[in-house]
Design a protein around this motif. Structure first.
Motif, PDB file in Angstrom:
ATOM      1  N   ALA A   1      49.382  54.243  49.915  1.00  0.00           N
ATOM      2  CA  ALA A   1      48.165  55.054  49.850  1.00  0.00           C
ATOM      3  C   ALA A   1      47.712  55.443  51.253  1.00  0.00           C
ATOM      4  O   ALA A   1      47.275  56.576  51.495  1.00  0.00           O
ATOM      5  CB  ALA A   1      47.058  54.283  49.131  1.00  0.00           C
ATOM      6  N   SER A   2      47.839  54.501  52.182  1.00  0.00           N
ATOM      7  CA  SER A   2      47.497  54.774  53.580  1.00  0.00           C
ATOM      8  C   SER A   2      48.400  55.865  54.148  1.00  0.00           C
ATOM      9  O   SER A   2      47.939  56.776  54.849  1.00  0.00           O
ATOM     10  CB  SER A   2      47.646  53.476  54.394  1.00  0.00           C
ATOM     11  N   LEU A   3      49.682  55.804  53.844  1.00  0.00           N
ATOM     12  CA  LEU A   3      50.638  56.811  54.297  1.00  0.00           C
ATOM     13  C   LEU A   3      50.272  58.192  53.751  1.00  0.00           C
ATOM     14  O   LEU A   3      50.324  59.193  54.478  1.00  0.00           O
ATOM     15  CB  LEU A   3      52.044  56.419  53.851  1.00  0.00           C
ATOM     16  N   ALA A   4      49.896  58.259  52.480  1.00  0.00           N
ATOM     17  CA  ALA A   4      49.542  59.553  51.887  1.00  0.00           C
ATOM     18  C   ALA A   4      48.327  60.156  52.584  1.00  0.00           C
ATOM     19  O   ALA A   4      48.292  61.369  52.857  1.00  0.00           O
ATOM     20  CB  ALA A   4      49.277  59.379  50.390  1.00  0.00           C
ATOM     21  N   ARG A   5      47.338  59.326  52.892  1.00  0.00           N
ATOM     22  CA  ARG A   5      46.160  59.833  53.611  1.00  0.00           C
ATOM     23  C   ARG A   5      46.539  60.311  55.003  1.00  0.00           C
ATOM     24  O   ARG A   5      46.038  61.337  55.487  1.00  0.00           O
ATOM     25  CB  ARG A   5      45.088  58.750  53.693  1.00  0.00           C
ATOM     26  N   ALA A   6      47.430  59.567  55.657  1.00  0.00           N
ATOM     27  CA  ALA A   6      47.862  59.953  57.005  1.00  0.00           C
ATOM     28  C   ALA A   6      48.604  61.289  56.978  1.00  0.00           C
ATOM     29  O   ALA A   6      48.449  62.114  57.882  1.00  0.00           O
ATOM     30  CB  ALA A   6      48.751  58.863  57.597  1.00  0.00           C
ATOM     31  N   CYS A   7      49.416  61.513  55.952  1.00  0.00           N
ATOM     32  CA  CYS A   7      50.138  62.778  55.843  1.00  0.00           C
ATOM     33  C   CYS A   7      49.168  63.946  55.691  1.00  0.00           C
ATOM     34  O   CYS A   7      49.388  65.026  56.254  1.00  0.00           O
ATOM     35  CB  CYS A   7      51.103  62.731  54.666  1.00  0.00           C
ATOM     36  N   GLU A   8      48.098  63.745  54.936  1.00  0.00           N
ATOM     37  CA  GLU A   8      47.101  64.797  54.781  1.00  0.00           C
ATOM     38  C   GLU A   8      46.473  65.138  56.127  1.00  0.00           C
ATOM     39  O   GLU A   8      46.287  66.316  56.461  1.00  0.00           O
ATOM     40  CB  GLU A   8      46.023  64.357  53.794  1.00  0.00           C
ATOM     41  N   ARG A   9      46.142  64.127  56.923  1.00  0.00           N
ATOM     42  CA  ARG A   9      45.548  64.373  58.237  1.00  0.00           C
ATOM     43  C   ARG A   9      46.554  65.065  59.154  1.00  0.00           C
ATOM     44  O   ARG A   9      46.219  65.975  59.906  1.00  0.00           O
ATOM     45  CB  ARG A   9      45.087  63.061  58.859  1.00  0.00           C
ATOM     46  N   ALA A  10      47.809  64.616  59.105  1.00  0.00           N
ATOM     47  CA  ALA A  10      48.832  65.194  59.982  1.00  0.00           C
ATOM     48  C   ALA A  10      49.114  66.646  59.629  1.00  0.00           C
ATOM     49  O   ALA A  10      49.398  67.459  60.512  1.00  0.00           O
ATOM     50  CB  ALA A  10      50.114  64.370  59.898  1.00  0.00           C
ATOM     51  N   ASP A  11      49.052  66.977  58.354  1.00  0.00           N
ATOM     52  CA  ASP A  11      49.322  68.343  57.939  1.00  0.00           C
ATOM     53  C   ASP A  11      48.194  69.302  58.333  1.00  0.00           C
ATOM     54  O   ASP A  11      48.406  70.523  58.357  1.00  0.00           O
ATOM     55  CB  ASP A  11      49.536  68.402  56.428  1.00  0.00           C
ATOM     56  N   ALA A  12      47.032  68.760  58.634  1.00  0.00           N
ATOM     57  CA  ALA A  12      45.915  69.600  59.078  1.00  0.00           C
ATOM     58  C   ALA A  12      46.065  69.846  60.582  1.00  0.00           C
ATOM     59  O   ALA A  12      45.266  69.396  61.405  1.00  0.00           O
ATOM     60  CB  ALA A  12      44.587  68.927  58.760  1.00  0.00           C
ATOM     61  N   ARG A  13      47.119  70.581  60.955  1.00  0.00           N
ATOM     62  CA  ARG A  13      47.462  70.754  62.371  1.00  0.00           C
ATOM     63  C   ARG A  13      46.371  71.485  63.146  1.00  0.00           C
ATOM     64  O   ARG A  13      46.163  71.225  64.334  1.00  0.00           O
ATOM     65  CB  ARG A  13      48.794  71.489  62.508  1.00  0.00           C
ATOM     66  N   ALA A  14      45.692  72.403  62.491  1.00  0.00           N
ATOM     67  CA  ALA A  14      44.628  73.133  63.188  1.00  0.00           C
ATOM     68  C   ALA A  14      43.530  72.172  63.633  1.00  0.00           C
ATOM     69  O   ALA A  14      42.970  72.309  64.736  1.00  0.00           O
ATOM     70  CB  ALA A  14      44.045  74.212  62.283  1.00  0.00           C
TER      71      ALA A  14
ATOM     72  N   LEU B   1      53.019  62.859  70.417  1.00  0.00           N
ATOM     73  CA  LEU B   1      52.694  62.334  69.090  1.00  0.00           C
ATOM     74  C   LEU B   1      53.783  62.711  68.101  1.00  0.00           C
ATOM     75  O   LEU B   1      54.067  63.894  67.920  1.00  0.00           O
ATOM     76  CB  LEU B   1      51.364  62.907  68.590  1.00  0.00           C
ATOM     77  N   MET B   2      54.383  61.722  67.474  1.00  0.00           N
ATOM     78  CA  MET B   2      55.273  61.988  66.360  1.00  0.00           C
ATOM     79  C   MET B   2      54.463  61.748  65.100  1.00  0.00           C
ATOM     80  O   MET B   2      54.007  60.632  64.866  1.00  0.00           O
ATOM     81  CB  MET B   2      56.510  61.097  66.386  1.00  0.00           C
ATOM     82  N   VAL B   3      54.261  62.789  64.309  1.00  0.00           N
ATOM     83  CA  VAL B   3      53.376  62.692  63.157  1.00  0.00           C
ATOM     84  C   VAL B   3      54.127  63.001  61.866  1.00  0.00           C
ATOM     85  O   VAL B   3      55.130  63.704  61.841  1.00  0.00           O
ATOM     86  CB  VAL B   3      52.166  63.642  63.297  1.00  0.00           C
ATOM     87  N   HIS B   4      53.590  62.451  60.785  1.00  0.00           N
ATOM     88  CA  HIS B   4      54.182  62.642  59.464  1.00  0.00           C
ATOM     89  C   HIS B   4      54.095  64.097  59.003  1.00  0.00           C
ATOM     90  O   HIS B   4      53.284  64.878  59.502  1.00  0.00           O
ATOM     91  CB  HIS B   4      53.439  61.785  58.439  1.00  0.00           C
ATOM     92  N   ARG B   5      54.921  64.399  58.026  1.00  0.00           N
ATOM     93  CA  ARG B   5      54.851  65.670  57.298  1.00  0.00           C
ATOM     94  C   ARG B   5      54.730  65.339  55.813  1.00  0.00           C
ATOM     95  O   ARG B   5      55.517  64.545  55.281  1.00  0.00           O
ATOM     96  CB  ARG B   5      56.104  66.510  57.530  1.00  0.00           C
ATOM     97  N   GLY B   6      53.765  65.966  55.159  1.00  0.00           N
ATOM     98  CA  GLY B   6      53.590  65.699  53.738  1.00  0.00           C
ATOM     99  C   GLY B   6      54.753  66.159  52.890  1.00  0.00           C
ATOM    100  O   GLY B   6      54.957  65.655  51.776  1.00  0.00           O
ATOM    101  N   ASP B   7      55.559  67.107  53.410  1.00  0.00           N
ATOM    102  CA  ASP B   7      56.714  67.595  52.658  1.00  0.00           C
ATOM    103  C   ASP B   7      58.000  66.892  53.054  1.00  0.00           C
ATOM    104  O   ASP B   7      59.088  67.302  52.659  1.00  0.00           O
ATOM    105  CB  ASP B   7      56.878  69.101  52.849  1.00  0.00           C
ATOM    106  N   GLY B   8      57.894  65.806  53.818  1.00  0.00           N
ATOM    107  CA  GLY B   8      59.077  65.129  54.329  1.00  0.00           C
ATOM    108  C   GLY B   8      59.604  64.036  53.417  1.00  0.00           C
ATOM    109  O   GLY B   8      58.971  63.657  52.425  1.00  0.00           O
TER     110      GLY B   8
END
Length: 304
Positions: A257-270, A146-153
């Motif tokens: 907006a969809s991208l921002a929501r996805a970044c939030e999910r991706a950042d929740a790595r736990a 999985l290549m996932v987004h980073r909210g700080d990227g």
């Protein structure tokens, strides 16, 4: 499906429908060529670890670029992709893609694949549900990449800047509505509407820069007026084109907006790791995917 999921499906469905005839960089910034090089390198490493003739499923495949890259590395692989968008660009040569399929409800039997992949797609879904479906269709000793987004990227950063410029054009300056009023004003008409659009284009360049949506949107409107005038179009037909430009801008706001929501999910790595662990899939090393500057634009996660 939640309201956010519905909005995601609509925004990206319209995007791939509009780009069904060619390759697109999606929500990537202008330096996408360097970003793509980093992405391909990560997938090259993943492909090297797959067995001969492995069956691979790519989730949220979009234009199938991950499938294309994997095929270039390993022509022996059996490559398939699915996406929620009902209409997709043509599948890359030697691969198969299907639209209208949610990651949370895969139409495949248990143990159907040796590997499951996703690039900037997994985190757009219900993490727990998608992880469960991946585990179900993944065969024994299967691998997940999985290549996932980073909210700080830089990707989200770039798109937030685009959002600001779009809002300047369609809300603060109300470019489409302002030009349409000039178009139908008895004292105005096509020539006056073109002048208004040109003035707004210059204002957009001054406020946000040339090449930004603040410049692109009024410039697209101006060109629509000029082309319409050259073809003898009536004001009503020109208005229809301007409304289509406005709708495209609104759709991009939906994708951001969809991208921002996805970044939030991706950042929740736990949460992601827990979702896979619930099905017996353990995480491997997390590898940052970086620009030439060294700034991480994504993370590459593996599970097995």
């Amino acid at each position: 499906m939640s309201m956010g999921d519905h909005d995601d499906a609509r925004a990206w469905g319209e995007f791939w429908k509009a780009n069904a005839g060619g390759d697109s960089t999606g929500c990537l910034p202008e330096r996408w060529a360097a970003i793509e090089t980093a992405q391909r390198a990560a997938w090259r490493g993943f492909a090297e670890g797959l067995r001969q003739g492995a069956r691979l499923l790519d989730l949220a495949t979009g234009d199938g670029r991950v499938l294309r890259w994997l095929r270039e590395e390993r022509r022996d692989l059996d490559l398939q992709g699915i996406d929620r968008a009902p209409k997709l660009p043509p599948a890359p040569e030697g691969t198969a893609t299907r639209g209208g399929i949610a990651m949370e409800d895969l139409p495949f039997a248990d143990d159907s694949f040796d590997a499951v992949t996703s690039q900037f797609g997994f985190e757009y879904g219900d993490v727990a549900a998608v992880a469960g479906e991946i585990a179900r269709v993944l065969g024994p000793d299967g691998r997940v990449g999985l290549m996932v987004h980073r909210g700080d990227g830089p990707i989200l950063e770039h798109n937030r800047a685009r959002r600001s410029a779009i809002l300047w054009a369609i809300e603060e300056k109300a470019v489409p509505a302002t030009v349409i009023r000039a178009l139908h004003d008895p004292r105005g008409g096509i020539a006056a509407a073109a002048q208004v659009a040109a003035a707004l284009t210059m204002l957009g360049e001054k406020a946000h820069g040339r090449g930004t949506p603040a410049w692109e949107i009024p410039e697209a409107v101006r060109r629509a007026i000029m082309i319409g005038a050259d073809r003898g179009a009536q004001p009503g037909a020109i208005e229809t084109t301007i409304e289509a430009i406005a709708a495209q801008a609104e759709n991009e706001l939906g994708r951001i907006a969809s991208l921002a929501r996805a970044c939030e999910r991706a950042d929740a790595r736990a949460d992601i790791k827990a979702a896979f662990a619930a099905h017996g899939l353990e995480p491997g090393e997390t590898v940052p995917v970086a620009e030439p500057s060294g700034r991480a634009l994504a993370d590459f996660l593996t599970f097995s």
